[in-house]
Design a protein around this motif. Sequence first.
Motif, PDB file in Angstrom:
ATOM      1  N   ALA A 282       3.733  -3.053   2.614  1.00 25.68           N
ATOM      2  CA  ALA A 282       3.033  -3.290   1.348  1.00 25.68           C
ATOM      3  C   ALA A 282       3.959  -3.972   0.336  1.00 25.68           C
ATOM      4  CB  ALA A 282       2.520  -1.976   0.780  1.00 25.68           C
ATOM      5  N   HIS A 283       5.220  -3.562   0.324  1.00 23.08           N
ATOM      6  CA  HIS A 283       6.188  -4.167  -0.595  1.00 23.08           C
ATOM      7  C   HIS A 283       6.398  -5.643  -0.241  1.00 23.08           C
ATOM      8  CE1 HIS A 283       9.452  -4.288  -3.488  1.00 23.08           C
ATOM      9  NE2 HIS A 283      10.236  -4.829  -2.558  1.00 23.08           N
ATOM     10  N   THR A 284       6.461  -5.942   1.038  1.00 19.04           N
ATOM     11  CA  THR A 284       6.617  -7.332   1.469  1.00 19.04           C
ATOM     12  C   THR A 284       5.420  -8.169   1.054  1.00 19.04           C
ATOM     13  OG1 THR A 284       7.980  -6.696   3.367  1.00 19.04           O
ATOM     14  CG2 THR A 284       6.895  -8.841   3.477  1.00 19.04           C
ATOM     15  N   ALA A 285       4.221  -7.627   1.265  1.00 15.23           N
ATOM     16  CA  ALA A 285       3.007  -8.345   0.864  1.00 15.23           C
ATOM     17  C   ALA A 285       2.996  -8.594  -0.641  1.00 15.23           C
ATOM     18  CB  ALA A 285       1.769  -7.561   1.285  1.00 15.23           C
ATOM     19  N   ALA A 286       3.432  -7.602  -1.402  1.00 14.17           N
ATOM     20  CA  ALA A 286       3.488  -7.763  -2.860  1.00 14.17           C
ATOM     21  C   ALA A 286       4.477  -8.858  -3.236  1.00 14.17           C
ATOM     22  CB  ALA A 286       3.869  -6.442  -3.516  1.00 14.17           C
TER      23      ALA A 286
END
Length: 361
Positions: free
Chosen positions: A37-41
């Motif tokens: 999720a952090h990467t997508a953000a």
Amino acid sequence: MRTAVVIGTGLIGTSAALALAGRGVTVYLRDHDPSAAHTAAALGAGTDQAPPEQVDLAVVAVPPAHIATTVADAQRTGTARSYLDVGSVKGGPRRDLQDLGCDLSTYIGTHPMAGRERSGPLAATADLFEGRPWVLTPTPETGTDTLNLALELVSLCRAVPVVMDADAHDRAVALVSHTPQLLASLAAARLREAEESAVRLCGQGIRDVTRIAASEPGMWVDILSANPGPVADVLSAVAADLDETVAALRALQSSDEDKRTGGAAGIEAVLGRGRAGQARIPGKHGAGPAAYETVAVLIGDHPGELGRLFADAGRAGVNVEDVAIEHATGQQAGLVQLSVAPASAPVLSAALRERGWSIRQ
């Protein structure tokens, strides 16, 4: 739609989030792996912070086996006004939701017919769904607001909505998606123990047939586990065709002329049926199949060559409908095959020759 939460930030979930965020929707990202999720953000798909209030739509992008429980948990906490999933199997998850007593009026099953061999958020693109079919499987229980939000999502992702029954969808994808994946893997598996001298002969044909075999096995185990019956039915029919084809090839080895004649007829029949089936595949923008001619151009394998070739094709006023690249074995060169309308082929060939390109007949 003003707000959405995407649950599952793999290829499909992150691509949908990128498309929504790029068109002004506030997107919240969730994943069982916080780093995903952090990467997508970090890619601009939204924020991995929790939404401060109920969002308009929850997009559930998890493996088919986890769709029902994920939707049920999200409904239990009031995450969104409406919920949809983007899984590649529809009938099973819907029945699981019924068994869990979920509110089916706020849920709709969907499936965007798009993907790549790579997985994970880093493989995502905002234009992944543009022009691609996006299947919606509403039921009599589906609420109007939920259906409208699903249609809005499809529109924001620039996809084409297609309404189907869930079980009909599962039979269809078994034929056009799930079985081809297994057949590509079976063909590619023949290369695993092949002699290096044979592998070095691989050309564009084997590359085309085996391209999707590079997909992540674990992801496909999840998909096939959710749709085993329809896939097995298609493979059973393929197996029967293979048995007939093997018999025809064996007959071609016979010293008996009648057997050789029958074997040749059998092979011709297989190839003919294949050609007829391939001709039914929709063409550009979903229109009927179109016949193109190929202009093959030899190019050097160094930066800028493709861009220069496309620029010269543009100056010739020719629209390139499709492109394929075949790299020459052991050489720093490649053959670019430009598919164009038949009337445009001689115009393009002449224009490219004038600009110094080597055209292969």
